[in-house]
Every structure is written in C-alpha cells, then in structure tokens.
Design a protein around this motif. Sequence first.
Motif, PDB file in Angstrom:
ATOM      1  N   PHE A  85       0.834  -1.206   0.000  1.00 30.72           N
ATOM      2  CA  PHE A  85       0.000   0.000   0.000  1.00 30.72           C
ATOM      3  C   PHE A  85       0.866   1.253   0.000  1.00 30.72           C
ATOM      4  O   PHE A  85       0.442   2.313  -0.455  1.00 30.72           O
ATOM      5  CB  PHE A  85      -0.924  -0.019   1.227  1.00 30.72           C
ATOM      6  CG  PHE A  85      -1.936   1.084   1.278  1.00 30.72           C
ATOM      7  CD1 PHE A  85      -3.020   1.100   0.406  1.00 30.72           C
ATOM      8  CD2 PHE A  85      -1.830   2.118   2.206  1.00 30.72           C
ATOM      9  CE1 PHE A  85      -3.966   2.123   0.456  1.00 30.72           C
ATOM     10  CE2 PHE A  85      -2.763   3.145   2.265  1.00 30.72           C
ATOM     11  CZ  PHE A  85      -3.840   3.143   1.387  1.00 30.72           C
ATOM     12  N   ASP A  86       2.094   1.123   0.484  1.00 33.66           N
ATOM     13  CA  ASP A  86       3.013   2.247   0.550  1.00 33.66           C
ATOM     14  C   ASP A  86       4.147   2.134  -0.472  1.00 33.66           C
ATOM     15  O   ASP A  86       5.182   2.801  -0.344  1.00 33.66           O
ATOM     16  CB  ASP A  86       3.590   2.369   1.963  1.00 33.66           C
ATOM     17  CG  ASP A  86       2.503   2.642   2.989  1.00 33.66           C
ATOM     18  OD1 ASP A  86       1.627   3.473   2.694  1.00 33.66           O
ATOM     19  OD2 ASP A  86       2.514   2.013   4.065  1.00 33.66           O
ATOM     20  N   ARG A 132       0.434   2.007  -4.557  1.00 33.07           N
ATOM     21  CA  ARG A 132      -0.871   2.012  -3.900  1.00 33.07           C
ATOM     22  C   ARG A 132      -2.043   1.678  -4.820  1.00 33.07           C
ATOM     23  O   ARG A 132      -2.863   0.814  -4.513  1.00 33.07           O
ATOM     24  CB  ARG A 132      -1.071   3.359  -3.208  1.00 33.07           C
ATOM     25  CG  ARG A 132      -2.289   3.441  -2.322  1.00 33.07           C
ATOM     26  CD  ARG A 132      -2.231   4.669  -1.426  1.00 33.07           C
ATOM     27  NE  ARG A 132      -1.178   4.563  -0.417  1.00 33.07           N
ATOM     28  CZ  ARG A 132      -0.939   5.496   0.507  1.00 33.07           C
ATOM     29  NH1 ARG A 132      -1.660   6.613   0.522  1.00 33.07           N
ATOM     30  NH2 ARG A 132       0.016   5.319   1.401  1.00 33.07           N
ATOM     31  N   ASP A 133      -2.162   2.370  -5.950  1.00 32.67           N
ATOM     32  CA  ASP A 133      -3.345   2.167  -6.787  1.00 32.67           C
ATOM     33  C   ASP A 133      -3.385   0.759  -7.366  1.00 32.67           C
ATOM     34  O   ASP A 133      -4.430   0.094  -7.362  1.00 32.67           O
ATOM     35  CB  ASP A 133      -3.434   3.214  -7.895  1.00 32.67           C
ATOM     36  CG  ASP A 133      -2.174   3.313  -8.727  1.00 32.67           C
ATOM     37  OD1 ASP A 133      -1.159   2.677  -8.372  1.00 32.67           O
ATOM     38  OD2 ASP A 133      -2.201   4.028  -9.752  1.00 32.67           O
ATOM     39  N   TRP A 161      -1.934  -1.855  -6.122  1.00 31.64           N
ATOM     40  CA  TRP A 161      -2.119  -2.819  -5.036  1.00 31.64           C
ATOM     41  C   TRP A 161      -3.593  -2.954  -4.653  1.00 31.64           C
ATOM     42  O   TRP A 161      -4.113  -4.066  -4.543  1.00 31.64           O
ATOM     43  CB  TRP A 161      -1.298  -2.410  -3.818  1.00 31.64           C
ATOM     44  CG  TRP A 161      -1.632  -3.213  -2.595  1.00 31.64           C
ATOM     45  CD1 TRP A 161      -2.193  -2.782  -1.431  1.00 31.64           C
ATOM     46  CD2 TRP A 161      -1.455  -4.636  -2.421  1.00 31.64           C
ATOM     47  NE1 TRP A 161      -2.374  -3.816  -0.541  1.00 31.64           N
ATOM     48  CE2 TRP A 161      -1.931  -4.962  -1.132  1.00 31.64           C
ATOM     49  CE3 TRP A 161      -0.949  -5.636  -3.237  1.00 31.64           C
ATOM     50  CZ2 TRP A 161      -1.895  -6.260  -0.650  1.00 31.64           C
ATOM     51  CZ3 TRP A 161      -0.925  -6.947  -2.746  1.00 31.64           C
ATOM     52  CH2 TRP A 161      -1.398  -7.245  -1.465  1.00 31.64           C
ATOM     53  N   TRP A 195      -9.107   5.939   0.127  1.00 29.23           N
ATOM     54  CA  TRP A 195      -9.402   4.617  -0.412  1.00 29.23           C
ATOM     55  C   TRP A 195     -10.595   4.028   0.334  1.00 29.23           C
ATOM     56  O   TRP A 195     -10.454   3.378   1.357  1.00 29.23           O
ATOM     57  CB  TRP A 195      -8.173   3.715  -0.284  1.00 29.23           C
ATOM     58  CG  TRP A 195      -7.021   4.347  -0.998  1.00 29.23           C
ATOM     59  CD1 TRP A 195      -6.167   5.287  -0.514  1.00 29.23           C
ATOM     60  CD2 TRP A 195      -6.659   4.132  -2.361  1.00 29.23           C
ATOM     61  NE1 TRP A 195      -5.278   5.666  -1.487  1.00 29.23           N
ATOM     62  CE2 TRP A 195      -5.555   4.970  -2.630  1.00 29.23           C
ATOM     63  CE3 TRP A 195      -7.146   3.308  -3.369  1.00 29.23           C
ATOM     64  CZ2 TRP A 195      -4.936   5.021  -3.875  1.00 29.23           C
ATOM     65  CZ3 TRP A 195      -6.533   3.351  -4.599  1.00 29.23           C
ATOM     66  CH2 TRP A 195      -5.437   4.197  -4.846  1.00 29.23           C
ATOM     67  N   ASP A 212       0.362  10.010   1.193  1.00 24.67           N
ATOM     68  CA  ASP A 212       1.029   9.295   0.114  1.00 24.67           C
ATOM     69  C   ASP A 212       2.475   9.000   0.510  1.00 24.67           C
ATOM     70  O   ASP A 212       3.069   9.668   1.374  1.00 24.67           O
ATOM     71  CB  ASP A 212       0.996  10.126  -1.165  1.00 24.67           C
ATOM     72  CG  ASP A 212      -0.419  10.327  -1.675  1.00 24.67           C
ATOM     73  OD1 ASP A 212      -1.202   9.367  -1.658  1.00 24.67           O
ATOM     74  OD2 ASP A 212      -0.743  11.464  -2.073  1.00 24.67           O
TER      75      ASP A 212
END
Length: 621
Positions: A335-336, A339-340, A342, A485, A498
């Motif tokens: 996620f880090d 992110r998108d 994942w 999200w 982010d």
Amino acid sequence: MPTALPRFLLATLVAVLAAPSPAHAAPGDRPYVRGGETVPVYDYATAIRESVWVQTPDDTDEDGVPDRVAVDLVRPRTEPGVKVPVVMDASPYYACCGRGNESELKAYDANGVISKEPLFYDNYFVPRGYAFAAVDLTGTNRSTGCEDVGGRHEVAGAKAAIDWLNGRAPGFSADGTPVSATAWSTGKVGMIGKSWDGSVANGVASTGVEGLETIVPISAISSWYDYMRFNGTLRATGYPTYLQGLVSDRIAQCAAVTESLATDSDDATADYNAFWRERDYRRSASRVHASVFVVHGVNDLNVTTPQFAEWWDELAKRGVPRKIWLHQTGHVDPFDVRRDAWVDTLHQWFDRWLQGLHNGIDRAPRATVETSPGVFTEARDWPVPGTRPVAVRLGTGVASYTDAGLPEDVAVADPGAQIHGRLAFRYGPLTAPLRISGSPSVRLRVRVDRPTTQLTARLVDYGTADRVQYDRGEGVRTLTTESCWGESTAADDACYFDVAERVATTDHAVLTRGWQDAAHHVSLRFTTPLRPGRWYAITVPVSAYDATVPAGHTLGLVLTQSDPEYTEAPNTGATVEVDLARSTLVLPVTGPATLKPSTAAPHTRHGVTAENRPERLTPQG
C-alpha cells in the motif's frame, strides 16, 4: 482510484449510494456484485459495528476459564438473507504499536464498541459486500489469555475466530450474551496482514481450518526459528520474551508461558528444537488449502527473504493456488509502494477467492517483481522461469582471514583493497546483464582454528546506478499529500498520506546476505564443534533475492565472520582458511552467464592468486 479531497473534509462526507435491494433478498442474492466484480452499494457510515469475544480451546493463563479473543467487526447493513464473506487481520499490535505507515490504533465508542479500525480494509471493502474483522491475538489488547509468540495458542485463538464465523465456536458480547455470525456470514474468510499479522495468517492456514479461503501474508514469517536465528547464529538474546512484553500487558498472569518463552527457546545453544518446530509453519504446508498471495520486499532485513521463499517453495510443491509480489523496499506494505495497483489487485484477489467471481486473476502471470526503482515486470512464476542454479569457483590456492567484527560498510568497501578481516572476490565487469532470481549460496571448504565461528557472506553490486535506499526508512518516505481509499466517517477516515520510494544514485549496494554458525553445519538441531586442523565442507545459505546486475557492473562476494550489525555472534578471533578451488558461489540465474574474475585477488597464502580468465558458470544439481 483515490480522490484528492483533504482528510478533514472526507471524514465528514457520507456517500449517496444506490438504494438497497428489496427488503427480503432470496438466499444467495448478492446485490453488491455487478459486472463480474463487487461494487460499493452499502453505506459505510451506517455499517454495523460490533465487538465479540470468541471462546478458544485454551486456558493459557490457567484461571480455569477458556481464553477469549476480541473480534471487532465492521459489516454492511445488508438485507435479510444476504450474506457476506470476511476479510480478517489478526494482530498483536492494535493497542501497543499501531498498524500501517501512520501507526493507527483501534478506537472505541463510549459503550466499548469499535468505532475505528486501522488501515483501509473496512473503508474500502465493507461498502463492496465484505465484513472486516480485526482480531486481537490471545493475550493482547482486549483478549484474555497469554501471548505465546507464534505458538499454537496464538494460532488457535485466530483460528477460533474463523470457527465462530462458521458456527463452530461460541462468541459473546461484552455482557456475556451469546452472539452468532451465521445469519450474515458466508463462512468464507480471507486473512491479511503485514509482519506478525501475516505470520499468523501463515500459521492459521497451516492448520487447514475450514472456511479460510485465502491468505495475503505481507512481509510475513513462516518459521520463527529462521526469524530469530540465522542458521544457528543468535540474532538477539531474549527475543521471544521481548516480543511478548512489547505487545501484551498480561505478563503478571502469564508466568508459565513467559518462562517457556525464555527457557525453551534455548538461547544457549541456538538449536532448532520442539519449541521452534511448533512455530515452523512450513512443516505443515501440506495442510494448506487456502490460496496464498505472498508479498515481500527483497531488501527486508527485519523479516528476511527466506521467510517467503521457503514458504513459497513448499506451497509450490503442493500445487497451492498462489501469487507473489516482490518490491525493492524493505519491511514495507505494498500500500506504501504501489498504492493504486495494489488496491486494485487485492480487490480482484478477494473477489476471486471470497466471492467466487471468475475475473481471471488466477490465470494472470503469477509473479510481479520490481526490477528497478518504480519499474515492475511480470513473469509466469517465481523464480523467473528458466532460472537454474549455476556455480563459479572462488579461485585457486588457499586464502585466510581472521575475524575482525567488521561493520558492513567497511566489509564491502573497495573490493580491490586489502582489508583485515575479510575476503573479497570480484567477477566482472559483466559483458551482459546478469539476472539473479532465487536463493544463492556459498559452498566453502574451510579449516578453522576455533570450535566455531560465524560465517557471513554478502553479494554486492559494484557500479553506479539509481537504487532504493532501504537502509533509510525502509526505502520509503512519507509525503504531505493524501489519497483516500474507500468511505469515511468522522471517527474512521479512509485517507492516508502518500508515500514514495527513497531513491539515490550510488556506486555500489549490498544485494543480499547470508549467515551460518560453523558448528551447526551438520544440523540445526545440534552443534558439531570444529576440530582445528581439519577441513570441513560448510554451506552458507544466502537470502533469496531478485535483481539484475547491469552490464558493465562488477559482482562481488565478500566473506567475513562475526557481524555486529545483524547478529549477536561474538568475535571469536578465529582464523578461517578457505580452499578456493573447492569452494563455489552458487547463483540462481537466467540465460547464459560468463563471469570473469578481476585481476586483483584476495589476500592468499603462498602467493597464489585467482586466475585472470573467463569462467563459465557450471550447472549444479
């Protein structure tokens, strides 16, 4: 996709969602499935939030009452007759340390009911027809009993939550009223989590519990021995009791368990014994029927890469449905990292295995690997198809080095220099890129003047390149912007800062490392002290890796002994002699590979030097 609204504004919005299905849905109806995927049709703000205590089969604190694990739930307010599967994160960190890059903790309302779950899972998946369960491991936060650090009681507590969701274990509200999940739960569960959380998922999957359909272990442990020991080398003294004390405030009630953690783990010998077999989930890989989505950073020096690689190999032998993501940062959640992509991939994965939607993700390429900063490639499998173990010898003659307890930056500096306490071998410059994919090793023929010493090996890429700086913040940095999200409430927003990779141009980097206690070369179950004057064949396993060393770079192998940065092995002052001609570096590589030793050789006895000629890598069984 994320939105760009500020956190404070998102937290106050309530989405206008599609009207619910008719008041009484037919059994099997799923109004949240449209066009072959789950979509957000339920209002997160009015989701049902409840806290349930599930009874386990154990009484670890010996108070005469079975332990109970706290299960904090957020689930959609569905129509009667509509059931949903469950995404579960079982963790010891919900009160002590927090989850995610922002270290989120659980929060409760005035009645003690969950009001905030860490991470985005509930915000994103509950509107899409999933429930989310955050389980406090036995002996942590609001659960009773004693935390036994990866042991059978910890696993049994998380397993009990799955049994409750399937009607096989009793659950209770805070006032003792029985609570059932069968009216709303399909019984299908997907466990997810990073680090300890993912380790629990591995452990529960190894029980074969019915209802666990998939697990997503992120930077997770598959063998606690290999986490706290490096092939017979002690990583840190008192590690099990330290971890217990970190996550549990019930130490006073748990004297027997704490004593077992301290004594049965056997720091004195670092042997693999019954204590560690109980915490070795690979041994029970044959029981795994859940699909497995493995995620790991190839530069993770907390949970090192053999944890995923050996687990992956065991699953592969048994044909377990599986997928793998590898990235170049350290102990970091995807996620880090990405992110998108994942969130989208995880959504598809849960839709496939928990909702039964045939979206093709199980037929897509099995492996996704970050090959350079920000560049991800896909492969049919991992290690990359076509990979084979090949070997290159270390040279000719005999070389010796004496333990100097070198820090890593000194050990790997200038491979052509004479540095006391190490042997450095160089291969290159490479005439073509060299792809390493899998688990290397160094097979040594050595003579040691002490009963034991630690043998340490490092593979180093010498050459200028942009690289992820995994030694700083695990290779990521937190930005000032946010993305959201899922849906939010005033108590639980779906917005997160982010994150970006830390990248810098450097002239070399350690790719991977390996450690071996010489006296454990026969078996990890017992020591075999070395006899001075006698030659021994000892293999140093090197942590799994995936990288391409570019053409023009030089591949280095650096051998040292005690490693003060990563282990607690003492500096014995041992001198190790290496028979170079009968010692090899074994690399898992793809394609043709020719390595040319550099002219300069390590310090050797009798004036013998490595031959300056190309050496073709030789296939090894």
